[in-house]
Design an enzyme around this catalytic site. Structure first.
Site, short mmCIF file in Angstrom:
data_model
loop_
_atom_site.label_atom_id
_atom_site.label_comp_id
_atom_site.label_asym_id
_atom_site.label_seq_id
_atom_site.Cartn_x
_atom_site.Cartn_y
_atom_site.Cartn_z
N HIS A 230 0.83 -1.20 0.00
CA HIS A 230 0.00 0.00 0.00
C HIS A 230 0.87 1.26 0.00
CE1 HIS A 230 -4.02 -1.87 1.01
NE2 HIS A 230 -3.18 -2.88 1.09
N ASP B 19 -6.52 5.44 2.73
CA ASP B 19 -6.53 4.04 2.31
C ASP B 19 -7.83 3.35 2.75
OD1 ASP B 19 -5.56 1.64 1.20
OD2 ASP B 19 -3.57 1.91 2.05
#
Length: 462
Positions: free
Chosen positions: A20, A119
């Site tokens: 990520h 996120d």
């Protein structure tokens, strides 16, 4: 962006996983050259690991790393990352992450950014941003295919959907309790990704190639009622250092397209049975291979998980110079770009899929969990790989591993897959910066919308 436009400041806030943080960093680099000032926020251990990737002068003034320490009561600071973290400690890390909400709120107040890009696991982040009148945008680092699949079943609670080639097999290790019919009283942890999508302002960013996932991007956009903008981000290894371990020198000695690269990502650790079957499958295939093996933190020193002990007895001696086993880490992008690599034995994590597609390497897909089974089926749908189907109990079988490797890499029956992989790579390789320009345009719109709202408030219009 117009050079006269005010600099837009953005806080980027990824989940604490390498898969990520890396795309958030790549997006930060793209925006930093377009009049954006970026604050990349993560835990100290994660930021330390990426500092070397920001050594170029062009990034030093426009990308700033901002530390968000987590509580160390139940997890030491060096474990505030998913990299190398044993799976049983993942819930503890998530709890520590959630407990940092107050500190993150203080950061928002202190830095006063124009925008937040967040996120999939922290729906509280856009809520906090909203309390400071900061527009927030969800950046999804999973595939549009997986996101659309999960969103469809979450919204409609029916097993059928129109894309028949994308599905889960019975043995796929994926928790789907939040998709069951009828709806359940669910723990919020089960619905975080859906909450994050819902809270995104006007647009959703997603790491994807529109040439590969166009229909899934369009379907997702219809479901969430927001513009979904693809970002064709592939990790840049330009500053990863020299080939200190002889990887490239070893590959240079192999014939073109004769070798498979074997990697199961930074977040998954093979079971003893999986490791044995994959090793023996590689041996049976007769194909050259470079295999990156990883072990959880604290276990590598244990003799039972050293490379020699983990692999089948006599394996390294039998394969000899036909195989190279790398303990720990190697620059995946650099290896995939090498002409001797003719196939990619992969778990089909999304970053790996995008990198393999970009560099024209056909896949031997062995998905393990999470979104990987769906990504593997997408690889087959696109025509750039084949999946190693497990037995009825979900076990990897050496014969099947060897069969798919040989078919994809050397046999005549696999030429269609190899050709498709080359063709797709050419299409993706000629892409310009148009997708990034669309992202910039959407972020500028949000910035201007916020600016207009603030002016109206100051004028007493609202």
């Amino acid at each position: 962006m117009d050079s006269k436009q005010s600099t837009i400041t953005v806080i980027m806030f990824p989940w604490l996983a390498h898969g990520h943080i890396s795309p958030f960093l790549e997006l930060a680099k793209k925006l930093s050259t377009r009049n954006f000032k970026i604050y990349l926020c993560s835990t100290p251990v994660n930021l330390t690991s990426i500092k070397s990737k920001l050594t170029e002068t062009k990034y030093s003034a426009s990308i700033e790393l901002v530390e968000l320490p987590l509580p160390t009561d139940n997890l030491p600071a060096e474990s505030h990352t998913t990299k190398g973290l044993p799976l049983h400690l993942m819930p503890t890390l998530k709890q520590a992450f959630d407990s940092a909400q107050e500190d993150f709120s203080k950061l928002l107040k202190k830095l006063e950014p124009d925008l937040l890009i967040y996120d999939f696991l922290q729906p509280w982040a856009p809520d906090l941003a909203s309390s400071y009148n900061i527009p927030a945008v969800d950046f999804i680092t999973s595939s549009a295919t997986m996101t659309a699949y999960m969103q469809h079943h979450y919204l409609y609670r029916v097993p059928e959907w129109e894309f028949k080639s994308i599905y889960f097999r019975e043995y796929d290790h994926v928790d789907r309790s939040h998709l069951l019919n009828p709806p359940l009283n669910l723990n919020k942890d089960k619905t975080r990704c859906f909450d994050c999508l819902e809270k995104s302002n006007d647009v959703v960013l997603i790491k994807s190639f529109k040439e590969v996932e166009g229909k899934y991007i369009e379907y997702l956009s219809k479901m969430v009622g927001k513009k979904v903008v693809p970002l064709p981000l592939v990790q840049d290894c330009a500053n990863e250092g020299d080939d200190d371990f002889g990887f490239i020198e070893w590959l240079d000695k192999k014939e073109k397209s004769s070798t498979v690269f074997v990697s199961f990502g930074t977040e998954y650790y093979l079971s003893d049975n999986e490791m044995e079957e994959i090793a023996l499958g590689l041996e049976l295939s007769g194909v050259n291979f470079m295999w990156v093996l990883r072990f959880p933190k604290g276990e590598k020193e244990n003799t039972t998980t050293s490379v020699e002990k983990a692999l089948p007895e006599g394996f390294l001696e039998r394969v000899g110079d036909r195989g190279m086993v790398v303990d720990g880490w190697a620059c995946q992008v650099k290896i995939l770009q090498h002409p001797s690599i003719g196939g990619f034995v992969s778990h089909c994590g999304w970053s790996s899929v995008m990198e393999g597609m970009r560099y024209g390497k056909p896949f031997i897909a062995i998905p393990m969990h999470l979104d990987q089974p769906v990504n593997a089926r997408l690889v087959e749908e696109v025509g750039v790989g084949m999946e190693v189907v497990r037995d009825e109990k979900g076990r990897v079988d050496r014969e099947r591993v060897a069969k798919v490797i040989k078919k994809v890499v050397v046999e005549c029956d696999g030429e269609g897959v190899r050709k498709k992989a080359r063709e797709l790579s050419q299409v993706l390789g000629i892409k310009g910066e148009e997708d990034i320009d669309v992202v910039v345009e959407e972020l500028v719109k949000l910035f201007m919308k916020k600016k207009k709202m603030m002016m109206m408030r100051s004028n007493g219009s609202i």
